[in-house]
Design a protein around this motif. Structure first.
Motif, PDB file in Angstrom:
ATOM      1  N   HIS A 188     -32.389  35.704 -77.503  1.00  0.00           N
ATOM      2  CA  HIS A 188     -32.089  36.252 -78.823  1.00  0.00           C
ATOM      3  C   HIS A 188     -30.959  35.476 -79.470  1.00  0.00           C
ATOM      4  O   HIS A 188     -31.029  35.122 -80.655  1.00  0.00           O
ATOM      5  CB  HIS A 188     -31.689  37.732 -78.723  1.00  0.00           C
ATOM      6  CG  HIS A 188     -32.830  38.645 -78.455  1.00  0.00           C
ATOM      7  ND1 HIS A 188     -32.800  39.973 -78.786  1.00  0.00           N
ATOM      8  CD2 HIS A 188     -34.047  38.416 -77.901  1.00  0.00           C
ATOM      9  CE1 HIS A 188     -33.944  40.529 -78.434  1.00  0.00           C
ATOM     10  NE2 HIS A 188     -34.704  39.590 -77.886  1.00  0.00           N
TER      11      HIS A 188
ATOM     12  N   LEU B 239     -32.204  32.183 -80.726  1.00  0.00           N
ATOM     13  CA  LEU B 239     -33.055  32.344 -81.909  1.00  0.00           C
ATOM     14  C   LEU B 239     -32.219  32.721 -83.132  1.00  0.00           C
ATOM     15  O   LEU B 239     -32.475  32.234 -84.240  1.00  0.00           O
ATOM     16  CB  LEU B 239     -34.123  33.416 -81.663  1.00  0.00           C
ATOM     17  CG  LEU B 239     -35.226  33.036 -80.660  1.00  0.00           C
ATOM     18  CD1 LEU B 239     -36.123  34.234 -80.390  1.00  0.00           C
ATOM     19  CD2 LEU B 239     -36.059  31.857 -81.167  1.00  0.00           C
TER      20      LEU B 239
ATOM     21  N   ASN C 269     -31.771  30.307 -86.455  1.00  0.00           N
ATOM     22  CA  ASN C 269     -32.163  30.749 -87.796  1.00  0.00           C
ATOM     23  C   ASN C 269     -30.991  30.814 -88.766  1.00  0.00           C
ATOM     24  O   ASN C 269     -31.158  30.625 -89.963  1.00  0.00           O
ATOM     25  CB  ASN C 269     -32.909  32.063 -87.721  1.00  0.00           C
ATOM     26  CG  ASN C 269     -34.329  31.866 -87.227  1.00  0.00           C
ATOM     27  OD1 ASN C 269     -35.178  31.314 -87.935  1.00  0.00           O
ATOM     28  ND2 ASN C 269     -34.585  32.248 -85.991  1.00  0.00           N
TER      29      ASN C 269
ATOM     30  N   THR D 104     -32.210  45.915 -81.485  1.00  0.00           N
ATOM     31  CA  THR D 104     -33.639  46.287 -81.498  1.00  0.00           C
ATOM     32  C   THR D 104     -33.841  47.754 -81.870  1.00  0.00           C
ATOM     33  O   THR D 104     -34.918  48.145 -82.282  1.00  0.00           O
ATOM     34  CB  THR D 104     -34.267  46.061 -80.101  1.00  0.00           C
ATOM     35  OG1 THR D 104     -33.373  46.527 -79.114  1.00  0.00           O
ATOM     36  CG2 THR D 104     -34.589  44.615 -79.892  1.00  0.00           C
ATOM     37  N   THR D 105     -32.777  48.550 -81.688  1.00  0.00           N
ATOM     38  CA  THR D 105     -32.914  49.981 -81.921  1.00  0.00           C
ATOM     39  C   THR D 105     -33.046  50.303 -83.409  1.00  0.00           C
ATOM     40  O   THR D 105     -32.251  49.839 -84.213  1.00  0.00           O
ATOM     41  CB  THR D 105     -31.672  50.718 -81.382  1.00  0.00           C
ATOM     42  OG1 THR D 105     -31.425  50.248 -80.072  1.00  0.00           O
ATOM     43  CG2 THR D 105     -31.875  52.201 -81.360  1.00  0.00           C
TER      44      THR D 105
ATOM     45  N   LYS E  83     -33.715  44.139 -85.293  1.00  0.00           N
ATOM     46  CA  LYS E  83     -34.419  42.884 -84.995  1.00  0.00           C
ATOM     47  C   LYS E  83     -35.917  43.146 -85.065  1.00  0.00           C
ATOM     48  O   LYS E  83     -36.446  43.924 -84.274  1.00  0.00           O
ATOM     49  CB  LYS E  83     -34.105  42.431 -83.565  1.00  0.00           C
ATOM     50  CG  LYS E  83     -32.687  41.960 -83.329  1.00  0.00           C
ATOM     51  CD  LYS E  83     -32.524  41.657 -81.850  1.00  0.00           C
ATOM     52  CE  LYS E  83     -31.058  41.475 -81.484  1.00  0.00           C
ATOM     53  NZ  LYS E  83     -30.854  41.511 -80.025  1.00  0.00           N
ATOM     54  N   PRO E  84     -36.633  42.511 -85.963  1.00  0.00           N
ATOM     55  CA  PRO E  84     -38.076  42.713 -85.973  1.00  0.00           C
ATOM     56  C   PRO E  84     -38.693  42.022 -84.757  1.00  0.00           C
ATOM     57  O   PRO E  84     -38.232  40.964 -84.346  1.00  0.00           O
ATOM     58  CB  PRO E  84     -38.518  42.030 -87.261  1.00  0.00           C
ATOM     59  CG  PRO E  84     -37.263  41.750 -88.027  1.00  0.00           C
ATOM     60  CD  PRO E  84     -36.191  41.609 -87.018  1.00  0.00           C
ATOM     61  N   VAL E  85     -39.711  42.656 -84.185  1.00  0.00           N
ATOM     62  CA  VAL E  85     -40.364  42.045 -83.025  1.00  0.00           C
ATOM     63  C   VAL E  85     -41.180  40.837 -83.488  1.00  0.00           C
ATOM     64  O   VAL E  85     -41.189  39.797 -82.857  1.00  0.00           O
ATOM     65  CB  VAL E  85     -41.264  43.072 -82.322  1.00  0.00           C
ATOM     66  CG1 VAL E  85     -41.981  42.443 -81.148  1.00  0.00           C
ATOM     67  CG2 VAL E  85     -40.446  44.258 -81.849  1.00  0.00           C
ATOM     68  N   ASN E  86     -41.843  41.032 -84.611  1.00  0.00           N
ATOM     69  CA  ASN E  86     -42.609  39.935 -85.189  1.00  0.00           C
ATOM     70  C   ASN E  86     -41.657  38.795 -85.546  1.00  0.00           C
ATOM     71  O   ASN E  86     -40.691  38.975 -86.278  1.00  0.00           O
ATOM     72  CB  ASN E  86     -43.323  40.459 -86.433  1.00  0.00           C
ATOM     73  CG  ASN E  86     -44.184  39.405 -87.062  1.00  0.00           C
ATOM     74  OD1 ASN E  86     -43.670  38.386 -87.551  1.00  0.00           O
ATOM     75  ND2 ASN E  86     -45.470  39.634 -87.059  1.00  0.00           N
ATOM     76  N   TYR E  87     -41.965  37.618 -84.986  1.00  0.00           N
ATOM     77  CA  TYR E  87     -40.978  36.551 -85.112  1.00  0.00           C
ATOM     78  C   TYR E  87     -40.782  36.063 -86.539  1.00  0.00           C
ATOM     79  O   TYR E  87     -39.675  35.748 -86.940  1.00  0.00           O
ATOM     80  CB  TYR E  87     -41.335  35.372 -84.199  1.00  0.00           C
ATOM     81  CG  TYR E  87     -40.264  34.318 -84.217  1.00  0.00           C
ATOM     82  CD1 TYR E  87     -38.969  34.619 -83.766  1.00  0.00           C
ATOM     83  CD2 TYR E  87     -40.519  33.043 -84.710  1.00  0.00           C
ATOM     84  CE1 TYR E  87     -37.973  33.679 -83.791  1.00  0.00           C
ATOM     85  CE2 TYR E  87     -39.518  32.079 -84.742  1.00  0.00           C
ATOM     86  CZ  TYR E  87     -38.252  32.403 -84.270  1.00  0.00           C
ATOM     87  OH  TYR E  87     -37.264  31.469 -84.314  1.00  0.00           O
ATOM     88  N   GLU E  88     -41.851  36.062 -87.285  1.00  0.00           N
ATOM     89  CA  GLU E  88     -41.709  35.610 -88.678  1.00  0.00           C
ATOM     90  C   GLU E  88     -40.713  36.511 -89.405  1.00  0.00           C
ATOM     91  O   GLU E  88     -39.822  36.036 -90.108  1.00  0.00           O
ATOM     92  CB  GLU E  88     -43.059  35.626 -89.403  1.00  0.00           C
ATOM     93  CG  GLU E  88     -43.905  34.374 -89.179  1.00  0.00           C
ATOM     94  CD  GLU E  88     -44.485  34.312 -87.773  1.00  0.00           C
ATOM     95  OE1 GLU E  88     -44.959  35.359 -87.293  1.00  0.00           O
ATOM     96  OE2 GLU E  88     -44.434  33.227 -87.149  1.00  0.00           O
TER      97      GLU E  88
END
Lengths: 149, 436
Positions: A18, A21, A25, A98-99, A119-124
């Protein structure tokens, strides 16, 4: 960031992936500030309050905080930072976790967090969110901790 | 016997009186004589058990006759035979007296014997009596002891029962608490697990995307190289960049996306379990019509009809939860129609003993009876896998039904449609109320 002195970014995130990433970004959004990464709360707090390069002794900073840490809850750190007598109480804290539990979000804002991002799970979406955060970071003003002293 | 003696004496004095010329002493003599006979008879009957005395009595009677005859004989011819008779008379009298004395002695002896026997029997009687008394006392105390023990046991049992009774409420409360705690724990567990699973998933998906992004310049590089000279790039490298890597990334992506959906489903279920139920009076007919209107395009697309019973009862429950249940079931019915016949879906409801039974019946493809339990499990599906879905809908419906204090059941045969029945309490009793 528009502050005269370079703003340090302190990232407290126990997941290396995380962290990587997020950093990637943020960089893609054009942020080139130094990112100090800590995997646990204890070492992060030591850096924040005691380290010579840390925000208390060395200029303004912005804190990216994950709530799920191995040694303590992110809300504990948030409480310490935002406490009445804390030299860092004006430092912006971005909770990045993530919560998406409503109660947890309320609690964080009650404790004085400035921004709460799930944090969105979908990476985009994740990448987009972090990039937008980066853009946001590039325009916000961060107070100098010295001013509070 | 004493009476006999007395009569004899009277007779004697009566004779003496006659002898002395007292004419009026004759009746007295007769009376005495009669009394003597009576008394002899009485003695005879009294001593019936004693042969010796019987013999004496017979002798006595005989002598009494002799005496009487003598007396009678003496009385009229008193003057003549006085002196002569006197001796006989005295002898008979003496004999009579002796016999009487003998009888008396015998009677006394017998009396003594009887008294002794009586005393002995009395002693035995007292012995037996005291024995019986002791026995009675023993039996009495034993029965009192038994009764007391029973009473004690009984009152103990009653106290216990009372205690149990008062504790029952508490026990139920404790059990309910336990169950709630267990349920909360499961909910928490599901929540934590799904959250913690999400975290690595972010990485897998993130770095997969990074890889996809990274493979593009590589692919371009290979294309450029190929354009210049086809010998620079090996076939293996070309295959890897153009096929193997994108294929692998595609599988990783598909799997992680599926995993993401599953985790989200668990998360949704756990959230549903934690959501607060707000009961309100729900018009089932109105609710079902709203749902049907909401998916009207889908119904038309499928060439089906949804018929909602006009005057269904009301139910006090959580509107949102019931809406989700009904829409899930109606959508399912639309989803699994039998292609060769136009779909007909009926929504009906009836009231039954404080409960409301809502039935969603279709004429679709039906469900194999073997799968009637399975279909309510998370991620489990039945029949041909020709429709999109993760096997979440019915698990969700069942969780919601339980949450509302109800149950759900299915009746179906393969190819013969299905009837899903939701059994809800007429009035939802909140968890807090149930605790109180």
């Amino acid at each position: 960031m528009t502050s005269e002195r370079a703003v340090n970014i302190v990232m407290i995130e126990d997941d290396l992936g995380h962290a990587r990433l997020i950093e990637k970004n943020i960089r893609r959004a054009g942020i080139s500030n130094t990112v100090h990464h800590f995997l646990d709360g204890t070492s992060a707090l030591r850096f924040l309050y005691e380290d010579a390069k840390g925000p208390v002794h060395n200029g303004p900073s912005l804190i990216l905080l994950d709530l799920n840490l191995p040694d303590m809850s992110g809300t504990d750190i948030l409480m310490r930072i935002k406490a009445e007598d804390s030299p860092l109480k004006r430092a912006p804290v971005v909770v990045l976790t993530t919560t998406d539990d409503k109660i947890e979000i309320q609690r964080c804002y009650d404790l004085g967090c400035n921004v709460y991002i799930t944090k969105p799970v979908n990476y985009e979406s994740f990448a987009d969110a972090i990039k937008q955060l980066g853009l946001f970071l590039s325009v916000i003003q961060v107070p100098d901790p010295d001013a509070t002293a | 016997v004493s009476g006999i003696r007395l009569s004899l004496e009277e007779m004697r004095s009566g004779r003496r009186g006659m002898l002395l010329g007292l004419q009026n002493s004759w009746p007295a003599y007769s009376a005495a004589r009669r009394r003597l006979d009576e008394q002899i008879a009485a003695v005879e009957s009294l001593t019936g058990d004693n042969p010796l005395q019987q013999a004496n009595v017979r002798e006595l009677r005989g002598e009494a006759h002799v005496l009487d005859a003598t007396f009678r004989g003496t009385m009229p011819s008193l003057d003549r035979r006085f002196l002569l008779e006197e001796q006989v008379r005295a002898d008979a009298g003496k004999r009579l007296t002796a016999i009487a004395e003998r009888m008396l002695g015998e009677e006394r002896r017998l009396l003594d014997e009887r008294e002794a026997a009586q005393r002995a029997s009395l002693q035995t009687f007292y012995l037996v009596l005291s024995g019986a008394g002791l026995l009675l006392l023993f039996v009495g105390s034993a029965s009192i002891f038994v009764i007391m023990r029973y009473t004690r046991d009984l009152s103990g049992a009653r106290d216990e029962l009372e205690g149990l009774n008062t504790n029952l409420e508490g026990a139920v409360k404790v059990r309910t608490k336990d169950l709630q705690r267990a349920n909360e724990e499961i909910q928490r567990f599901a929540y934590i697990v799904s959250h913690d699973l999400r975290s690595p998933l972010v990485n897998v998906m993130g770095f997969t995307s990074e890889l996809e992004a990274a493979i593009k310049p590589l692919a371009r590089l290979i294309e450029d190289a190929d354009a210049r000279d086809s010998t620079i790039v090996s076939d293996e490298a070309r295959l890897a960049v153009h096929e193997d890597v994108p294929e692998a990334l595609g599988f990783i992506r598909a799997s992680t996306q599926k995993m993401d959906r599953l985790i989200n489903a668990i998360l949704r279920l756990s959230r549903e379990g934690r959501r607060n139920i707000t009961p309100s009076v729900v018009e089932i007919t109105q609710l079902a019509n709203t749902i049907a209107d909401g998916i009207r395009h889908l119904i038309v697309d499928r060439g089906a009809t949804v018929e909602v019973q006009a005057d269904m009862p009301t139910v006090k429950t959580d509107r949102l939860a019931l809406e989700q249940i009904l829409s899930n079931l109606i959508e399912n019915a639309l989803k699994y129609l039998k292609p060769d016949r136009p779909g007909e879906i009926h929504v009906t409801a009836r009231r039954e003993l404080g409960r409301v039974l809502i039935a969603i019946a279709d004429n679709g493809r039906g469900i194999d009876p073997r799968d009637h339990e399975r279909i309510f499990d998370l991620f489990r599906r039945s029949g041909a896998q020709d429709q999109p879905g993760e096997g979440i809908g019915l698990a969700h419906v069942r969780t919601l039904a339980y949450r509302l204090g109800g149950t759900i059941s299915v009746a179906s045969e393969l190819g013969a449609g299905a009837i899903f029945t939701i059994d809800l309490p007429q009035d939802y009793v909140g968890e807090t109320e149930r605790e109180a």
